[in-house]
Design an enzyme around this catalytic site. Structure first.
Site, short mmCIF file in Angstrom:
data_model
loop_
_atom_site.label_atom_id
_atom_site.label_comp_id
_atom_site.label_asym_id
_atom_site.label_seq_id
_atom_site.Cartn_x
_atom_site.Cartn_y
_atom_site.Cartn_z
N CYS A 35 36.88 -16.83 -70.50
CA CYS A 35 36.64 -15.76 -71.48
C CYS A 35 36.74 -16.25 -72.91
O CYS A 35 36.39 -15.52 -73.84
CB CYS A 35 37.61 -14.61 -71.26
N ASP A 37 39.46 -16.80 -74.60
CA ASP A 37 40.65 -16.32 -75.29
C ASP A 37 41.70 -17.43 -75.46
O ASP A 37 41.76 -18.35 -74.65
CB ASP A 37 41.27 -15.14 -74.53
N CYS A 105 44.47 -12.99 -67.04
CA CYS A 105 45.03 -12.86 -68.39
C CYS A 105 46.54 -13.08 -68.38
O CYS A 105 47.10 -13.63 -69.33
CB CYS A 105 44.73 -11.49 -68.97
FE1 FES Z 1 40.51 -13.33 -71.66
FE2 FES Z 1 41.95 -11.39 -70.74
S1 FES Z 1 39.78 -11.47 -70.81
S2 FES Z 1 42.62 -13.30 -71.44
#
Ligand code: FES
Length: 126
Positions: A35, A37, A105
Site C-alpha cells: 500500500c 504506507d 496494517c
Molecule cells: Fe497501508 Fe493500512 S492500507 S497500512
C-alpha cells in the site's frame, strides 16, 4: 456503519503518543510495499531496559494509525525484550479485531516497534 469497531475508531480519531522524539534511544521505520504506507517509531529506554516513552508517525490508513496508537500504549513500561516478543496478532486482538483486509496494517505497527528496539540494541553495542 463503519467496518471498524469502536476501539479502533477511538484510536484512529484520538491517536495516543503521536509525534517525533529528538533524543530517542531507538528509531524504527518500516514500509508496506503493497500500500506504500510508512510508519516510524521512536523509543526512550531507561537503565533497566524498560521503555519509558514512545512516539510514532504514520503516513498511512486509519487502521495503521489505530494500530500504531495501541502499540505505543502496549509497549510503554515493557522491557525491550518484552516489546520484541509482542506479536502482530496481539496488536490486532487488543484492538478488538480488524477487518481481514486490514490485518496487514497491524503488522506494520508491531514491525516498527521491533525495528526501534533493534535499533536501540545496535546503538547500545557501539
Ligand atoms: Fe497501508 Fe493500512 S492500507 S497500512
Amino acid at each position: 456503519m463503519s467496518v471498524y469497531n469502536e476501539k479502533v475508531m477511538d484510536h484512529f480519531q484520538h491517536p495516543r503518543n503521536v509525534g517525533v522524539m529528538d533524543d530517542a534511544d531507538g528509531v524504527g521505520e518500516v514500509g508496506n510495499i503493497s500500500c506504500g504506507d510508512i510508519m516510524r517509531m521512536y523509543i526512550k529506554v531507561d537503565q533497566n531496559e524498560r521503555i519509558t516513552d514512545i512516539k510514532f508517525q504514520t503516513f498511512g490508513c486509519g487502521a495503521a494509525v489505530a494500530t500504531s496508537s495501541i502499540v505505543t500504549e502496549m509497549a510503554i513500561g515493557k522491557t525491550v525484550n518484552e516489546a520484541l516478543a509482542m506479536t502482530n496478532k496481539e496488536v490486532a486482538t487488543s484492538l478488538g479485531g480488524l477487518p481481514p483486509l486490514k490485518l496487514h496494517c497491524s503488522n506494520l505497527a508491531a514491525d516498527a516497534l521491533h525495528a526501534a528496539v533493534k535499533n536501540y540494541l545496535e546503538r547500545r553495542k557501539q
